[in-house]
Scaffold this active site. Structure first.
Site, PDB file in Angstrom:
ATOM      1  N   LYS A 164       0.830  -1.197   0.000  1.00  0.00           N
ATOM      2  CA  LYS A 164       0.000   0.000   0.000  1.00  0.00           C
ATOM      3  C   LYS A 164       0.874   1.261   0.000  1.00  0.00           C
ATOM      4  CE  LYS A 164      -0.474   0.371   4.965  1.00  0.00           C
ATOM      5  NZ  LYS A 164       0.584   1.320   5.201  1.00  0.00           N
ATOM      6  N   HIS A 255      -4.660  -2.692   8.067  1.00  0.00           N
ATOM      7  CA  HIS A 255      -4.161  -3.403   9.256  1.00  0.00           C
ATOM      8  C   HIS A 255      -5.316  -3.678  10.230  1.00  0.00           C
ATOM      9  CE1 HIS A 255      -0.368  -2.472   7.607  1.00  0.00           C
ATOM     10  NE2 HIS A 255      -0.122  -1.335   8.215  1.00  0.00           N
TER      11      HIS A 255
END
Ligand code: BG6
Length: 497
Positions: A164, A255
């Site tokens: 990312k 996350h």
């Protein structure tokens, strides 16, 4: 002495060439190169392998070796010189011009030579540690220069690892994904979320799968609510260039949802790629998305005091460094159980934690009085690595007094457990083995963007309905984050518990 390990499943990396694009960048020197060295040092590399580092920066070989040595010397124990020398013998550096066909021709020739030298047959793992804007042009050039082997090819394989940010908005992420897939198929794309490589994160699933006594109670019959805490002590640490355009939601949401998924998804039939991924997908599909109205009701965003004085931060920056929100999972297991999340930078201490809070007693002698939540199952992911269960016990003494107690288990005790692969080492092994279980699917990446989008839109177009709040460094965030959970008659657990 270590207890007997009952059941083991091992992933073995396949012999391959590892090609690192963006080899002089932060991600490479901070994470990837130390992980490659870690694998080498722990003898976890494949039987045959080489590392080809690619970067736009022109540097002399000696200079590059010095940089490499600096990057790998930062690893937990100082490496010995022969180890460094042995590692460097497997490393080559080549200067890149990502837009130039000539470069790809040179690269192809060099890879063929290295394949021959190290007895590898067109098995190549490309790690694109470059800005996302370079993902698509690089993969396209790799494809047109014949460097990507088609899936299904019997003699070789090509895999591409990316990290990312996958775009900066829902639209740009979709277009990046679609663009990438012109050159590589989903089965060749490995999207890293390093949280999935953490030992303690994997342990959550292992514990659930092996000890049904817990998982059987992880549902709306027993659990009152779930809390996920991702606190960091650090602030920007010179990463304004990256973080200013990201903000906490874009930076951390993947996350957060990986933690939520391993805690709350239904257990897959196996930990194999497809079983695991389809169960995870079903979990994400059950999450109730936010709309503009719920963003103003159940999302709190804030920025730490002093953020605007950080080097590289715009004077009127509205980038959030803290986020608290609530979400629901609309399936039979979790319907009616809220999930509360809080994540932020400059929170005083690092703490990543998942807490499952059991319901208060509904019958018996404690029914008439409020004794709080007697049972909480907590996984501390980092910095400590523990599992804990709190319960109420009798306080020793002549009276019948009840007192909260905690059973706690240290996850890593023995020496060999301490040197287990780090998160990046683990994920590189998985990618070299061709196992996508721990990597994000295209669906997950899109889900995360779809979840964040209403937040980003509301903050941009109707910021009055979800104002940016402030909080002092070292605190637990703004008062509104407390109010978010307290208005439901609940409280955040202390992050240090
Ligand atoms: C990264 C984010 O993905 O995760 C960082 O870009 C963040 O901003 C980091 O600090 C946190 O990871 P860890 O493993 O240190 O908790």
């Amino acid at each position: 002495m270590q207890d007997t390990i009952g059941f083991c499943q091992e992933t073995r990396p396949e012999s391959c060439g590892f090609i690192l694009f963006g080899a002089t960048g932060h991600l490479s020197s901070g994470k990837i190169i130390p992980a490659l060295f870690g694998l080498y040092k722990k003898k976890l590399t494949p039987k045959d392998f080489y590392f080809l580092f690619v970067a736009r920066t022109a540097i002399e070989l000696a200079d590059f070796e010095e940089r490499l040595t600096a990057a790998i010397s930062g690893t937990e124990s100082k490496p010995a010189l022969p180890e460094i020398k042995g590692f460097l013998e497997r490393v080559e550096y080549i200067r890149a011009d990502y837009g130039n066909d000539d470069f790809y021709r040179r690269l192809a020739r060099r890879l063929d030579e290295l394949d021959a030298k190290f007895n590898i047959r067109k098995k190549r793992l490309f790690y694109l540690a470059t800005p996302p804007s370079a993902f698509e042009p690089i993969t396209e050039k790799l494809k047109t220069s014949g460097l990507l082997v088609d899936p299904g090819n019997r003699t070789g394989w090509s895999r591409v690892i990316i990290e990312k940010p996958y775009g900066s908005s829902l639209e740009s992420a979709y277009s990046l994904d679609t663009g990438l897939k012109q050159a590589v198929s989903e089965g060749q794309i490995y999207r890293i979320d390093h949280f999935t490589g953490k030992e303690t994160v994997q342990n959550v699933l292992a514990l659930r799968a092996a000890n049904s006594v817990f998982d059987e109670t992880w549902n709306n019959g027993f659990i009152d609510h779930v809390q996920i805490t991702v606190f960091e002590e650090l602030g920007l640490e010179g990463r304004a260039g990256f973080f200013e355009h990201m903000g906490l939601a874009r930076d951390m949401m993947s996350h957060i949802f990986q933690l939520a998924a391993i805690t709350a998804m239904d257990l897959p039939a196996s930990f194999r790629d497809m079983d695991f991924k389809s169960e995870k997908k079903r979990f994400f599909e059950s999450i109730t998305g936010l709309d503009k109205e719920s963003v103003s009701r159940q999302v709190v965003r804030a920025q730490y005091e002093g953020y605007l004085k950080e080097p590289g931060v715009a004077a009127a920056s509205t980038t959030e460094t803290f986020l608290a929100f609530k979400f629901h999972v609309d399936n039979d297991r979790w319907r009616g159980v809220p999930f509360y999340v809080r994540a932020g930078k400059k929170m005083g201490a690092k703490k990543t934690k998942i807490d499952l809070i059991y319901k208060k007693p509904a019958h018996g002698i404690f029914k008439p009085m409020d004794i709080g939540y007697p049972n909480v199952f907590s996984f501390t992911i980092q910095p400590e690595e523990t599992m804990a269960f709190t319960l109420i016990a009798k306080h020793p003494g002549p009276k019948l007094c009840f007192t909260p107690r905690k059973m706690e288990l240290n996850y890593r005790v023995h020496q060999e457990e301490l040197s287990a692969p780090t998160e990046y080492e683990r994920l590189l092994i998985e990618a070299m083995a061709g196992d996508q279980t721990l990597f994000l699917s295209s669906f997950e990446m899109r889900f995360i963007w779809a979840f964040i989008s209403p937040m980003l839109e509301t903050w941009t177009w109707d910021s009055g309905s979800a104002p940016l709040l402030g909080y002092p460094g070292g605190s637990e965030g703004p008062a509104e984050a407390r109010a978010l959970i307290e208005k439901d008659g609940r409280k955040w657990l202390s992050p240090i518990l």
